[in-house]
Design a protein around this motif. Structure first.
Motif, PDB file in Angstrom:
ATOM      1  N   GLY A 205       0.798  -1.219   0.000  1.00 25.75           N
ATOM      2  CA  GLY A 205       0.000   0.000   0.000  1.00 25.75           C
ATOM      3  C   GLY A 205       0.828   1.266   0.000  1.00 25.75           C
ATOM      4  N   ARG A 206       2.149   1.127  -0.088  1.00 27.21           N
ATOM      5  CA  ARG A 206       3.055   2.278  -0.120  1.00 27.21           C
ATOM      6  C   ARG A 206       2.820   3.204   1.079  1.00 27.21           C
ATOM      7  N   ALA A 207       2.889   2.591   2.277  1.00 28.41           N
ATOM      8  CA  ALA A 207       2.723   3.344   3.517  1.00 28.41           C
ATOM      9  C   ALA A 207       4.015   3.245   4.327  1.00 28.41           C
ATOM     10  N   PRO A 208       5.054   4.022   3.973  1.00 27.32           N
ATOM     11  CA  PRO A 208       6.363   3.872   4.600  1.00 27.32           C
ATOM     12  C   PRO A 208       6.372   4.137   6.103  1.00 27.32           C
ATOM     13  N   THR A 209       5.562   5.089   6.591  1.00 28.91           N
ATOM     14  CA  THR A 209       5.557   5.397   8.022  1.00 28.91           C
ATOM     15  C   THR A 209       5.034   4.221   8.831  1.00 28.91           C
ATOM     16  N   ASP A 210       3.928   3.625   8.385  1.00 27.67           N
ATOM     17  CA  ASP A 210       3.387   2.464   9.086  1.00 27.67           C
ATOM     18  C   ASP A 210       4.302   1.255   8.945  1.00 27.67           C
ATOM     19  N   LEU A 211       4.928   1.107   7.780  1.00 21.97           N
ATOM     20  CA  LEU A 211       5.829  -0.020   7.561  1.00 21.97           C
ATOM     21  C   LEU A 211       7.032   0.048   8.483  1.00 21.97           C
ATOM     22  N   ALA A 212       7.515   1.254   8.751  1.00 21.95           N
ATOM     23  CA  ALA A 212       8.725   1.419   9.568  1.00 21.95           C
ATOM     24  C   ALA A 212       8.575   0.809  10.953  1.00 21.95           C
ATOM     25  N   ALA A 213       7.351   0.719  11.459  1.00 26.65           N
ATOM     26  CA  ALA A 213       7.134   0.162  12.796  1.00 26.65           C
ATOM     27  C   ALA A 213       7.512  -1.311  12.875  1.00 26.65           C
ATOM     28  N   ASP A 214       7.501  -2.014  11.749  1.00 28.01           N
ATOM     29  CA  ASP A 214       7.837  -3.444  11.739  1.00 28.01           C
ATOM     30  C   ASP A 214       9.218  -3.718  11.163  1.00 28.01           C
ATOM     31  N   LEU A 215       9.976  -2.685  10.827  1.00 32.03           N
ATOM     32  CA  LEU A 215      11.295  -2.885  10.248  1.00 32.03           C
ATOM     33  C   LEU A 215      12.371  -2.907  11.328  1.00 32.03           C
ATOM     34  N   ALA A 216      13.384  -3.747  11.107  1.00 30.57           N
ATOM     35  CA  ALA A 216      14.527  -3.802  12.010  1.00 30.57           C
ATOM     36  C   ALA A 216      15.386  -2.557  11.823  1.00 30.57           C
ATOM     37  N   THR A 217      16.180  -2.243  12.820  1.00 28.29           N
ATOM     38  CA  THR A 217      17.072  -1.094  12.741  1.00 28.29           C
ATOM     39  C   THR A 217      18.053  -1.268  11.582  1.00 28.29           C
ATOM     40  N   LEU A 228      -0.916  -1.326  -4.177  1.00 30.32           N
ATOM     41  CA  LEU A 228      -1.795  -2.498  -4.208  1.00 30.32           C
ATOM     42  C   LEU A 228      -2.443  -2.665  -2.838  1.00 30.32           C
ATOM     43  N   ALA A 229      -3.614  -3.264  -2.841  1.00 32.62           N
ATOM     44  CA  ALA A 229      -4.308  -3.567  -1.590  1.00 32.62           C
ATOM     45  C   ALA A 229      -4.187  -5.060  -1.313  1.00 32.62           C
ATOM     46  N   LEU A 230      -3.744  -5.409  -0.109  1.00 30.90           N
ATOM     47  CA  LEU A 230      -3.590  -6.815   0.259  1.00 30.90           C
ATOM     48  C   LEU A 230      -4.959  -7.418   0.567  1.00 30.90           C
ATOM     49  N   ASP A 231      -5.283  -8.520  -0.116  1.00 33.55           N
ATOM     50  CA  ASP A 231      -6.553  -9.209   0.124  1.00 33.55           C
ATOM     51  C   ASP A 231      -6.400 -10.298   1.178  1.00 33.55           C
ATOM     52  N   ARG A 242      15.983 -20.881   7.530  1.00 30.67           N
ATOM     53  CA  ARG A 242      15.147 -20.324   8.607  1.00 30.67           C
ATOM     54  C   ARG A 242      15.560 -18.896   8.980  1.00 30.67           C
ATOM     55  N   ARG A 243      16.132 -18.188   8.034  1.00 35.22           N
ATOM     56  CA  ARG A 243      16.456 -16.780   8.257  1.00 35.22           C
ATOM     57  C   ARG A 243      15.466 -15.882   7.534  1.00 35.22           C
ATOM     58  N   SER A 244      14.614 -16.474   6.722  1.00 35.56           N
ATOM     59  CA  SER A 244      13.610 -15.705   5.994  1.00 35.56           C
ATOM     60  C   SER A 244      12.358 -16.554   5.841  1.00 35.56           C
ATOM     61  N   VAL A 245      11.264 -15.883   5.449  1.00 34.42           N
ATOM     62  CA  VAL A 245      10.004 -16.577   5.228  1.00 34.42           C
ATOM     63  C   VAL A 245       9.513 -16.259   3.819  1.00 34.42           C
ATOM     64  N   ILE A 246       8.769 -17.193   3.239  1.00 35.74           N
ATOM     65  CA  ILE A 246       8.186 -17.023   1.909  1.00 35.74           C
ATOM     66  C   ILE A 246       6.690 -16.829   2.087  1.00 35.74           C
ATOM     67  N   ALA A 247       6.210 -15.665   1.669  1.00 34.49           N
ATOM     68  CA  ALA A 247       4.794 -15.345   1.813  1.00 34.49           C
ATOM     69  C   ALA A 247       4.130 -15.286   0.445  1.00 34.49           C
ATOM     70  N   VAL A 248       3.065 -16.049   0.260  1.00 32.55           N
ATOM     71  CA  VAL A 248       2.254 -15.982  -0.950  1.00 32.55           C
ATOM     72  C   VAL A 248       0.984 -15.225  -0.586  1.00 32.55           C
ATOM     73  N   VAL A 249       0.713 -14.152  -1.326  1.00 29.37           N
ATOM     74  CA  VAL A 249      -0.422 -13.288  -0.998  1.00 29.37           C
ATOM     75  C   VAL A 249      -1.274 -13.043  -2.236  1.00 29.37           C
ATOM     76  N   GLN A 250      -2.492 -12.595  -1.987  1.00 31.96           N
ATOM     77  CA  GLN A 250      -3.373 -12.130  -3.055  1.00 31.96           C
ATOM     78  C   GLN A 250      -3.645 -10.652  -2.837  1.00 31.96           C
ATOM     79  N   ALA A 251      -3.586  -9.881  -3.943  1.00 32.16           N
ATOM     80  CA  ALA A 251      -3.754  -8.440  -3.846  1.00 32.16           C
ATOM     81  C   ALA A 251      -4.446  -7.930  -5.102  1.00 32.16           C
ATOM     82  N   HIS A 252      -4.916  -6.685  -5.049  1.00 34.67           N
ATOM     83  CA  HIS A 252      -5.537  -6.075  -6.225  1.00 34.67           C
ATOM     84  C   HIS A 252      -5.141  -4.605  -6.289  1.00 34.67           C
ATOM     85  N   ASP A 253      -5.231  -4.033  -7.481  1.00 36.18           N
ATOM     86  CA  ASP A 253      -4.895  -2.622  -7.649  1.00 36.18           C
ATOM     87  C   ASP A 253      -6.172  -1.794  -7.752  1.00 36.18           C
ATOM     88  N   LYS A 254      -6.032  -0.482  -7.990  1.00 34.85           N
ATOM     89  CA  LYS A 254      -7.193   0.422  -7.992  1.00 34.85           C
ATOM     90  C   LYS A 254      -8.134   0.176  -9.167  1.00 34.85           C
TER      91      LYS A 254
END
Length: 285
Positions: A205-217, A228-231, A242-254
């Motif tokens: 959703g291109r929300a950098p301020t909200d995203l920053a709360a979950d980012l590591a230093t 895009l909107a996450l469905d 086990r250092r990363s995760v693979i996420a499969v998501v569904q999303a849609h655009d405007k």
């Protein structure tokens, strides 16, 4: 007459300089060696020797030649673009490529009616030939569809680019349908699932301020160009290390176009809290 023999002493004259030389020679040799050592040390201090680095030469033909790739794609565009109402334009466009070594327009003659435009072109394969490369160029045309053209490009002795002969229409490089998704161990920690879902929702959703709360230093993330909107989160599994995760998501655009997408996220646990250190790419590399 019959007594024991008496000892005799013989005296031989010797030059005085010989006696002095025999006595002083070891000392002079020692001094000479000391001076040579001092001179050698001074030479290394003033002008130390430069080590010779032997580099293995890489054959020039094996290097990627971006200019030659551009030359091949430009030729393919001009070669496949024509307008029957103006055949001379086609000939003039190809004249710098064909020169006097090839037939007019590199041996091509458009039909007597109609026209054709190239919508895009891309080098999809390359192999080394003497003095250059043979490129396979994929070109999407508006009338003939997707075409594949091989174009040989060489470097002259002066370094200039030149065609290595006539082009050829060929088939597409070999390909197969998509491979099955790699089986991953499902993430069972609800806290990690929550963080990944929230991070991807803000990332897409291109929300950098909200995203920053979950980012590591120190994490650096490059946001996608389109929002895009996450469905839903379809699946979430661990990578093999086990250092990363693979996420499969569904999303849609405007415009309501729907997509199934896969993202790899590097994750770390600090003080009992999951954080995201990277999403899919490293923007600095």
């Amino acid at each position: 007459m019959g007594g024991p023999p008496r000892a005799t002493v013989s005296v031989h004259p010797t030059a005085l300089w010989r006696l002095r030389l025999a006595r002083e020679l070891p000392r002079h040799l020692f001094h000479a060696l000391a001076i040579v050592g001092l001179l050698a040390s001074a030479r290394y201090a003033i002008a130390p020797p430069t080590p010779t680095i032997v580099r293995t030469a890489t054959p020039s033909g094996a290097l990627i030649d971006r200019a030659a790739e551009g030359f091949a794609t430009l030729f393919a565009r001009y070669y496949l673009t024509w307008d029957a109402s103006d055949p001379e334009a086609h000939t003039l466009a190809l004249a710098p490529f064909a020169g006097s070594a090839l037939e007019t327009a590199a041996g091509s003659q458009p039909p007597e009616s109609g026209e054709q435009q190239v919508l895009w072109e891309q080098v999809v394969q390359a192999r080394v030939i003497p003095s250059g490369h043979l490129y396979t160029v994929a070109a999407q045309t508006d009338t003939s569809g997707l075409l594949y053209l091989t174009v040989g490009v060489i470097r002259t002795s002066a370094g200039a680019l030149a065609l290595a002969g006539y082009p050829a229409f060929v088939g597409a490089p070999a390909s197969t349908p998509a491979s099955p998704l790699e089986h991953t161990r499902e993430v069972e920690e609800s806290a990690l699932t929550t963080v990944v879902t929230r991070a991807l929702r803000n990332y897409l959703g291109r929300a950098p301020t909200d995203l920053a709360a979950d980012l590591a230093t120190g994490a650096r993330v490059s946001l996608p160009g389109a929002s895009l909107a996450l469905d839903s989160l379809v699946s979430l599994g661990w990578s093999s290390d086990r250092r990363s995760v693979i996420a499969v998501v569904q999303a849609h655009d405007k415009r309501s176009a729907h997509y199934t997408l896969a993202y790899e996220l590097d994750v770390v646990s600090r003080s009992g809290r999951w954080e995201v250190s990277a999403i899919q790419i490293n923007p600095d590399s």
